[in-house]
Scaffold this motif. Structure first.
Motif, PDB file in Angstrom:
ATOM      1  N   ALA A  54     -37.904  64.571  38.650  1.00 30.25           N
ATOM      2  CA  ALA A  54     -38.415  63.576  37.714  1.00 30.25           C
ATOM      3  C   ALA A  54     -39.887  63.293  37.996  1.00 30.25           C
ATOM      4  CB  ALA A  54     -37.600  62.290  37.827  1.00 30.25           C
ATOM      5  N   ILE A  55     -40.697  63.316  36.958  1.00 28.49           N
ATOM      6  CA  ILE A  55     -42.117  62.989  37.061  1.00 28.49           C
ATOM      7  C   ILE A  55     -42.402  61.853  36.087  1.00 28.49           C
ATOM      8  CG2 ILE A  55     -44.475  63.813  36.711  1.00 28.49           C
ATOM      9  CD1 ILE A  55     -43.522  66.589  37.392  1.00 28.49           C
ATOM     10  N   ALA A  56     -43.012  60.807  36.561  1.00 29.78           N
ATOM     11  CA  ALA A  56     -43.317  59.681  35.685  1.00 29.78           C
ATOM     12  C   ALA A  56     -44.317  60.105  34.620  1.00 29.78           C
ATOM     13  CB  ALA A  56     -43.877  58.526  36.506  1.00 29.78           C
ATOM     14  N   GLY A  57     -44.120  59.598  33.422  1.00 31.54           N
ATOM     15  CA  GLY A  57     -45.038  59.931  32.348  1.00 31.54           C
ATOM     16  C   GLY A  57     -44.470  59.521  31.006  1.00 31.54           C
ATOM     17  N   PRO A  58     -45.248  59.640  29.954  1.00 29.65           N
ATOM     18  CA  PRO A  58     -44.826  59.165  28.637  1.00 29.65           C
ATOM     19  C   PRO A  58     -43.635  59.911  28.051  1.00 29.65           C
ATOM     20  CG  PRO A  58     -46.909  60.356  28.501  1.00 29.65           C
ATOM     21  CD  PRO A  58     -46.632  60.142  29.948  1.00 29.65           C
ATOM     22  N   ALA A 203     -41.594  60.533  14.059  1.00 31.67           N
ATOM     23  CA  ALA A 203     -42.059  59.788  15.235  1.00 31.67           C
ATOM     24  C   ALA A 203     -41.945  60.615  16.507  1.00 31.67           C
ATOM     25  CB  ALA A 203     -41.264  58.488  15.384  1.00 31.67           C
ATOM     26  N   ASP A 204     -40.928  61.479  16.591  1.00 31.96           N
ATOM     27  CA  ASP A 204     -40.794  62.362  17.741  1.00 31.96           C
ATOM     28  C   ASP A 204     -41.968  63.339  17.812  1.00 31.96           C
ATOM     29  OD1 ASP A 204     -38.357  61.114  18.080  1.00 31.96           O
ATOM     30  OD2 ASP A 204     -37.192  62.781  17.272  1.00 31.96           O
ATOM     31  N   CYS A 205     -42.316  63.890  16.648  1.00 32.57           N
ATOM     32  CA  CYS A 205     -43.441  64.824  16.590  1.00 32.57           C
ATOM     33  C   CYS A 205     -44.744  64.126  16.963  1.00 32.57           C
ATOM     34  CB  CYS A 205     -43.546  65.435  15.194  1.00 32.57           C
ATOM     35  SG  CYS A 205     -42.142  66.477  14.735  1.00 32.57           S
ATOM     36  N   ALA A 206     -44.910  62.889  16.490  1.00 34.38           N
ATOM     37  CA  ALA A 206     -46.116  62.130  16.803  1.00 34.38           C
ATOM     38  C   ALA A 206     -46.202  61.847  18.299  1.00 34.38           C
ATOM     39  CB  ALA A 206     -46.127  60.823  16.015  1.00 34.38           C
ATOM     40  N   LEU A 207     -45.074  61.505  18.892  1.00 39.71           N
ATOM     41  CA  LEU A 207     -45.027  61.271  20.342  1.00 39.71           C
ATOM     42  C   LEU A 207     -45.438  62.526  21.101  1.00 39.71           C
ATOM     43  CD1 LEU A 207     -43.980  59.840  23.002  1.00 39.71           C
ATOM     44  CD2 LEU A 207     -41.765  60.902  22.467  1.00 39.71           C
ATOM     45  N   ASP A 216     -53.444  59.013  20.556  1.00 36.72           N
ATOM     46  CA  ASP A 216     -52.393  58.144  20.024  1.00 36.72           C
ATOM     47  C   ASP A 216     -52.166  58.523  18.564  1.00 36.72           C
ATOM     48  OD1 ASP A 216     -50.623  56.227  19.250  1.00 36.72           O
ATOM     49  OD2 ASP A 216     -51.935  54.510  19.602  1.00 36.72           O
ATOM     50  N   LEU A 217     -51.060  59.199  18.303  1.00 37.94           N
ATOM     51  CA  LEU A 217     -50.738  59.645  16.937  1.00 37.94           C
ATOM     52  C   LEU A 217     -49.522  58.906  16.393  1.00 37.94           C
ATOM     53  CD1 LEU A 217     -51.109  63.510  17.494  1.00 37.94           C
ATOM     54  CD2 LEU A 217     -52.817  61.927  16.594  1.00 37.94           C
ATOM     55  N   GLY A 404     -48.651  59.251  10.287  1.00 38.44           N
ATOM     56  CA  GLY A 404     -48.362  57.877   9.866  1.00 38.44           C
ATOM     57  C   GLY A 404     -47.722  57.818   8.496  1.00 38.44           C
ATOM     58  N   TRP A 405     -48.253  58.603   7.549  1.00 36.55           N
ATOM     59  CA  TRP A 405     -47.660  58.639   6.215  1.00 36.55           C
ATOM     60  C   TRP A 405     -46.264  59.246   6.257  1.00 36.55           C
ATOM     61  CZ3 TRP A 405     -49.974  55.296   3.647  1.00 36.55           C
ATOM     62  CH2 TRP A 405     -51.359  55.205   3.549  1.00 36.55           C
TER      63      TRP A 405
END
Length: 415
Positions: A54-58, A203-207, A216-217, A404-405
């Motif tokens: 496990a590595i901490a991160g977004p 939202a998954d793709c943006a993440l 930040d997308l 966003g759209w």
């Protein structure tokens, strides 16, 4: 309760943050799903043997599928070709390295067509095993749809992210050309190849794309967009259900406050679609020079035929194709001055029967060559019960706005 393997990436992260799920439990849930469905889906070329540290991160420990045209230092990378059987790179591609450092856990390599171009792999569509999952990012799209991993890498030269996403009923995002660095990718067409991502929703793709680009997308549009409705150059190839889906989607978006205008593409833009094969095959001929010189017999007949055709092309012809691309991009940017996004089809219809062919990129190649961001969203089911997608397109550099759209559109269509 939703099975952990069926959670979107963003929902899985929310539950992990809330203490309702652990990254290790999600990994195990995905492994259980793989054990159950992989014998039929056949999304993988290789799998990670042990649970990665496990590595901490977004990305919070989320499992990630890696298309087998991206190098991995710990798993074979064979580019969908017997020429490269057993090939083991020493290092990860940039995108893979970035995903790992952000807390993503590579769960395995996913099936690609031959050099992300022609000969299909063994992967089946999770919604119907007799049908193609699309290509060339076959295993990545099918794996997300089957719950093998919530995020995956794809690449696109013509329609290799958008079409499989539509056929498999997931979200697939092709960013602006060059947004995600291609170091460590087996590049075929320098002017076209783009690394992108799959998830269950926009939202998954943006993440994922945001992590890979350090941007930040994730923002969701708060007002209704100005939408250009366009059947594109493939208008005559669309099935009745796809035409109906586009019209119905446009009506729903209009009812939600969007300004929808039917758009006719000018000749300068349409010419890009005609030039796409010239540039794609001309550049692929250069990319596969070593393979052609030493292992031509291990390349598929159809790929060799296309490259034999490209070999007769002059340097001036290839240069003219690239010039056509540039003129079309400028014309498209002007055309979109009064619109926020363009709405079109992701594929002509449902995933075709059979596994020897991954479908046509006729709904995608133009937008790829225009270099702007595109996203496929799962939108409906067709007559055979298979997924149908819609595609949203924006000019070059409008990645954050498009994502966003896309989330706004998903809300309106109930996804």
């Amino acid at each position: 309760m939703t099975h952990p393997a069926d959670l979107s990436a963003t929902e899985a992260l929310r539950r992990i943050a809330a203490g309702q799920l652990t990254a290790d439990a999600l990994w195990e849930a995905c492994q259980e799903r793989i054990a159950e469905r992989e014998p039929v889906v056949r999304a993988f070329t290789a799998r990670t043997a042990a649970v990665p540290a496990a590595i901490a991160g977004p990305l919070g420990g989320l499992p990630v599928g890696v298309k087998d045209v991206l190098d991995t230092g710990d798993l074979p990378t064979e580019y969908g070709s017997p020429i490269w059987t057993g090939h083991q790179p020493k290092a990860d591609a940039f995108a893979v390295s970035r995903a790992r450092s952000a807390g993503g856990r590579v769960i395995g390599k996913t099936v690609t067509t031959e050099f992300a171009t022609r000969r299909a792999g063994p992967t089946t569509n999770p919604h119907g095993a007799t049908r193609t999952p699309g290509g060339s990012s076959s295993g990545s799209a099918a794996g997300v749809a089957a719950g093998f991993f919530p995020l995956a890498f794809g690449t696109q030269t013509a329609g290799s992210i958008l079409r499989p996403a539509a056929y498999c009923g997931v979200a697939g995002f092709k960013p602006s050309h060059g947004l995600i660095h291609r170091a460590g990718m087996k590049v075929m067409a320098e002017s076209l190849d783009t690394i992108g991502v799959f998830g269950k929703r926009a939202a998954d793709c943006a993440l994922f794309a945001g992590v890979l680009t350090n941007q930040d997308l994730s923002g969701v549009a708060e007002t209704a967009p100005r939408i250009a409705l366009c059947s594109g150059p493939a208008e005559g190839r669309l099935t009745p259900e796809t035409r109906t889906l586009l019209d119905d989607t446009a009506h729903r978006l209009s009812a939600a406050g969007a300004k929808v205008t039917t758009l006719v593409l000018p000749e300068a833009v349409l010419a890009v679609d005609q030039a796409h094969p010239t540039v794609m095959h001309g550049e692929t001929l250069q990319a596969l020079a070593w393979e052609r010189a030493h292992h031509r017999g291990q390349m598929s007949e159809v790929l060799n035929e296309r490259l034999d055709w490209a070999e007769k092309m002059t340097a001036a012809t290839l240069a003219q194709g690239r010039a056509t691309f540039a003129a079309g991009r400028a014309a498209f940017a002007d055309l979109m001055a009064d619109h926020d996004i363009l709405l079109t089809a992701s594929a002509p219809g449902e995933a075709p029967e059979g596994l020897d062919w991954t479908g046509e990129p006729v709904c995608n190649a133009l937008w790829t060559a225009l270099h702007g961001p595109c996203i496929t969203l799962d939108a409906a089911r067709g007559p055979a019960g298979m997924p149908l997608g819609i595609q949203l397109v924006a000019p070059f550099g409008w990645d954050a706005a498009l994502l966003g759209w896309a989330q706004w559109v998903e809300t309106v269509i109930g996804k």
